[in-house]
Motif scaffolding. Structure first.
Motif, PDB file in Angstrom:
ATOM      1  N   LEU A 320       0.884  -1.190  -0.298  1.00  0.00           N
ATOM      2  CA  LEU A 320      -0.033   0.040  -0.128  1.00  0.00           C
ATOM      3  C   LEU A 320       0.769   1.339   0.050  1.00  0.00           C
ATOM      4  O   LEU A 320       0.787   2.281  -0.936  1.00  0.00           O
ATOM      5  N   ASN A 321       1.830   1.338   0.856  1.00  0.00           N
ATOM      6  CA  ASN A 321       2.604   2.505   0.994  1.00  0.00           C
ATOM      7  C   ASN A 321       3.331   2.653  -0.253  1.00  0.00           C
ATOM      8  O   ASN A 321       3.910   3.597  -0.683  1.00  0.00           O
ATOM      9  N   ARG A 322       3.864   1.405  -0.862  1.00  0.00           N
ATOM     10  CA  ARG A 322       4.554   1.651  -2.082  1.00  0.00           C
ATOM     11  C   ARG A 322       3.756   2.247  -3.309  1.00  0.00           C
ATOM     12  O   ARG A 322       4.202   3.151  -3.976  1.00  0.00           O
ATOM     13  N   ALA A 323       2.574   1.751  -3.391  1.00  0.00           N
ATOM     14  CA  ALA A 323       1.498   2.450  -4.345  1.00  0.00           C
ATOM     15  C   ALA A 323       1.654   3.984  -4.009  1.00  0.00           C
ATOM     16  O   ALA A 323       1.321   4.685  -5.169  1.00  0.00           O
ATOM     17  N   VAL A 324       1.488   4.551  -3.120  1.00  0.00           N
ATOM     18  CA  VAL A 324       1.285   5.816  -2.522  1.00  0.00           C
ATOM     19  C   VAL A 324       2.631   6.540  -3.191  1.00  0.00           C
ATOM     20  O   VAL A 324       2.467   7.559  -3.836  1.00  0.00           O
ATOM     21  N   ALA A 325       3.871   5.919  -2.766  1.00  0.00           N
ATOM     22  CA  ALA A 325       5.118   6.574  -3.432  1.00  0.00           C
ATOM     23  C   ALA A 325       5.289   6.644  -4.656  1.00  0.00           C
ATOM     24  O   ALA A 325       5.549   7.634  -5.238  1.00  0.00           O
ATOM     25  N   HIS A 326       4.599   5.584  -5.553  1.00  0.00           N
ATOM     26  CA  HIS A 326       4.798   5.500  -6.708  1.00  0.00           C
ATOM     27  C   HIS A 326       3.594   6.496  -7.403  1.00  0.00           C
ATOM     28  O   HIS A 326       4.156   7.028  -8.475  1.00  0.00           O
ATOM     29  N   GLY A 331       2.866   9.627 -10.947  1.00  0.00           N
ATOM     30  CA  GLY A 331       1.628  10.064 -11.228  1.00  0.00           C
ATOM     31  C   GLY A 331       0.623   9.078 -10.517  1.00  0.00           C
ATOM     32  O   GLY A 331       0.884   7.961 -10.328  1.00  0.00           O
ATOM     33  N   PRO A 332      -0.711   9.665 -10.208  1.00  0.00           N
ATOM     34  CA  PRO A 332      -1.806   9.020  -9.486  1.00  0.00           C
ATOM     35  C   PRO A 332      -2.316   7.949 -10.179  1.00  0.00           C
ATOM     36  O   PRO A 332      -2.533   7.011  -9.368  1.00  0.00           O
ATOM     37  N   ALA A 333      -2.359   7.911 -11.536  1.00  0.00           N
ATOM     38  CA  ALA A 333      -2.729   6.640 -12.229  1.00  0.00           C
ATOM     39  C   ALA A 333      -1.863   5.568 -11.922  1.00  0.00           C
ATOM     40  O   ALA A 333      -2.585   4.326 -11.596  1.00  0.00           O
ATOM     41  N   THR A 334      -0.591   5.516 -11.891  1.00  0.00           N
ATOM     42  CA  THR A 334       0.424   4.630 -11.602  1.00  0.00           C
ATOM     43  C   THR A 334       0.097   4.117 -10.213  1.00  0.00           C
ATOM     44  O   THR A 334       0.147   2.980  -9.874  1.00  0.00           O
ATOM     45  N   VAL A 355      -8.195   2.919   2.343  1.00  0.00           N
ATOM     46  CA  VAL A 355      -9.188   3.970   1.542  1.00  0.00           C
ATOM     47  C   VAL A 355      -8.842   5.470   1.558  1.00  0.00           C
ATOM     48  O   VAL A 355      -8.855   6.246   0.607  1.00  0.00           O
ATOM     49  N   ALA A 356      -8.118   5.667   2.681  1.00  0.00           N
ATOM     50  CA  ALA A 356      -7.533   7.272   2.564  1.00  0.00           C
ATOM     51  C   ALA A 356      -6.477   7.421   1.625  1.00  0.00           C
ATOM     52  O   ALA A 356      -6.425   8.726   0.806  1.00  0.00           O
ATOM     53  N   ALA A 357      -5.899   6.530   1.418  1.00  0.00           N
ATOM     54  CA  ALA A 357      -4.721   6.487   0.326  1.00  0.00           C
ATOM     55  C   ALA A 357      -5.415   6.644  -1.105  1.00  0.00           C
ATOM     56  O   ALA A 357      -4.883   7.489  -1.949  1.00  0.00           O
ATOM     57  N   ARG A 364      -5.629  13.678  -6.553  1.00  0.00           N
ATOM     58  CA  ARG A 364      -4.630  14.149  -7.335  1.00  0.00           C
ATOM     59  C   ARG A 364      -4.947  13.945  -8.668  1.00  0.00           C
ATOM     60  O   ARG A 364      -4.148  14.281  -9.701  1.00  0.00           O
ATOM     61  N   HIS A 365      -5.690  12.699  -8.915  1.00  0.00           N
ATOM     62  CA  HIS A 365      -6.093  12.457 -10.407  1.00  0.00           C
ATOM     63  C   HIS A 365      -7.250  13.346 -10.805  1.00  0.00           C
ATOM     64  O   HIS A 365      -7.824  13.471 -12.021  1.00  0.00           O
ATOM     65  N   GLY A 366      -7.882  14.040  -9.957  1.00  0.00           N
ATOM     66  CA  GLY A 366      -8.900  15.288 -10.215  1.00  0.00           C
ATOM     67  C   GLY A 366     -10.178  14.881 -10.263  1.00  0.00           C
ATOM     68  O   GLY A 366     -11.014  15.836 -10.213  1.00  0.00           O
ATOM     69  N   ASP A 367     -10.528  13.751  -9.589  1.00  0.00           N
ATOM     70  CA  ASP A 367     -11.899  13.381  -9.225  1.00  0.00           C
ATOM     71  C   ASP A 367     -12.192  13.791  -7.781  1.00  0.00           C
ATOM     72  O   ASP A 367     -12.506  12.823  -6.830  1.00  0.00           O
ATOM     73  N   HIS A 368     -12.439  15.099  -7.698  1.00  0.00           N
ATOM     74  CA  HIS A 368     -12.530  15.560  -6.162  1.00  0.00           C
ATOM     75  C   HIS A 368     -13.795  14.982  -5.368  1.00  0.00           C
ATOM     76  O   HIS A 368     -13.835  14.745  -4.365  1.00  0.00           O
ATOM     77  N   ASP A 369     -14.766  14.824  -6.055  1.00  0.00           N
ATOM     78  CA  ASP A 369     -16.300  14.324  -5.496  1.00  0.00           C
ATOM     79  C   ASP A 369     -15.982  12.859  -4.907  1.00  0.00           C
ATOM     80  O   ASP A 369     -16.452  12.714  -3.904  1.00  0.00           O
ATOM     81  N   ARG A 370     -15.508  12.160  -5.872  1.00  0.00           N
ATOM     82  CA  ARG A 370     -15.144  10.565  -5.255  1.00  0.00           C
ATOM     83  C   ARG A 370     -14.269  10.701  -4.246  1.00  0.00           C
ATOM     84  O   ARG A 370     -14.343  10.003  -3.197  1.00  0.00           O
TER      85      ARG A 370
END
Length: 400
Positions: A320-326, A331-334, A355-357, A364-370
């Protein structure tokens, strides 16, 4: 606190584990050792304000504790060998770990952390015996009554005796096998103190014990790595909350309040820390601690360290933490793609940080509502009130 009382507290923090460890080695009686050490501290609190602080506070405490033990054993008519050894017992300076000399405190650490005990019992026994934390405080941290914790500690000591646990530091392959268990106890102890609702004193004790372990075992790189990790995380403690007590993210923290001496010490330790799991986590922490601003953080380097770490410990939380770092590095898609992999199979179901991650990466990907909806969902599931408020604040920032 008076000067004398402060001197007792300072001397006790250093001398208590040494006294208990030495008395256990000589007498083999765990309870007697703890009782005599406590009586020595009580005597210091009574006498030092009146007579003045002695020139060698630790030696004074050792002498009083030794005399208490001698008196008790004489009344019990024990064998003369123990009495002779107690009579010779003093409070020398810690000997360097050369030529096979091992500090009594190190023996005690390995005894308290023996695999014959459950991990919670190892943590509790370490807190009580080595750190000298009152049973009441340990019970509160474990969310149980003091009487229940007293029974648990007694059972743990009995189990050590019944299992014939040797009072020594293992050597050779046995040391390689046992050391990770000792480090894991200290890591859990630090985490209990560093968590949002944790007991700060536990984190401080974990640092002190990790420093002791490193001083007595300087040839063990993961001991250096663990101490570095603690120092680098603890350096940010003063800046983790706002005036209302709410948690702040790294980007929100006032970095001028970070402890630069602790950061420098932690970074210096990395030269001897190797590339084990704790050392890798320390390198990640150093990447954050040494960045002048959040924007200056070297996220590709941190993501690379996580790539190394996940190969050693492919746990769901590390993935999980690796996903956040990447996500921050590339970029958020990665990040969202790697997060989906980490969550596959349900390993992180009902885990609020996951869920918070996802919420942060989604924002950061731009979908603020979700993202706002995800932050609210994480807030509903989290158990810590400071974390809940922080998540709700983040959701409010993203809501129109």
């Amino acid at each position: 606190m008076t000067d004398a009382a402060g001197a007792v507290a300072d001397a006790g923090a250093e001398a208590y584990p040494r006294i208990v460890a030495a008395l256990i080695r000589v007498t083999g009686d765990w309870t007697l050792a703890e009782d005599c050490a406590q009586e020595a501290l009580a005597a210091a609190l009574e006498r030092w304000p009146r007579d003045g602080v002695p020139g060698n506070p630790g030696g004074w405490l050792m002498t009083v504790a030794r005399n208490r033990a001698v008196d008790t054993l004489r009344r019990a008519s024990v064998e003369r060998r123990k009495l002779r050894e107690l009579a010779l017992l003093t409070d020398p300076e810690p000997a360097p770990p050369e030529g096979g000399v091992v500090d009594d405190r190190l023996r005690l650490v390995f005894t308290c952390c023996h695999p014959a005990l459950s991990l919670p019992d190892r943590v509790a026994l370490t807190l009580r015996t080595i750190a000298g934390v009152p049973t009441t405080d340990i019970a509160r941290a474990f969310l149980i009554s003091e009487s229940t914790m007293t029974r648990r500690l007694t059972r743990a000591k009995t189990r050590i005796a019944a299992a014939g646990v040797p009072y020594r530091v293992p050597t050779g392959p046995a040391l390689v096998e046992r050391l990770p268990g000792v480090l894991a106890v200290l890591y859990l102890l630090f985490t209990r103190g560093y968590d949002a609702d944790g007991e700060p004193a536990f984190a401080t004790e974990a640092i002190r014990l990790a420093r002791l372990l490193h001083e007595l075992m300087p040839e063990q790189p993961e001991a250096a790595g663990l101490l570095a990790l603690f120092l680098l995380h603890h350096s940010r403690r003063a800046a983790r909350r706002d005036p209302a007590g709410d948690l702040l993210t790294l980007d929100e923290q006032d970095r001028s309040r970070w402890d630069r001496e602790a950061i420098a010490e932690g970074v210096a330790l990395l030269d001897r820390a190797g590339h084990g799991p704790y050392a890798l986590q320390a390198r990640i922490a150093a990447g954050h601690a040494t960045a002048r601003t959040g924007a200056d953080t070297d996220w590709p380097a941190i993501a690379g360290w996580y790539d190394h770490l996940v190969r050693l410990r492919p746990t769901p939380v590390i993935r999980l933490n690796r996903a956040v770092a990447h996500g921050y590095a590339y970029g958020p898609a990665t990040g969202l793609a790697l997060l989906a992999e980490a969550r596959s199979g349900g390993a992180l179901d009902d885990y609020p940080p996951a869920v918070a991650a996802e919420a942060e990466l989604t924002a950061r990907h731009g979908d603020h509502d979700r993202a706002a909806a995800l932050f609210r969902a994480a807030a509903e599931a989290v158990g810590s009130e400071p974390e809940r408020r922080a998540l709700l604040r983040r959701a409010a920032e993203l809501s129109p």
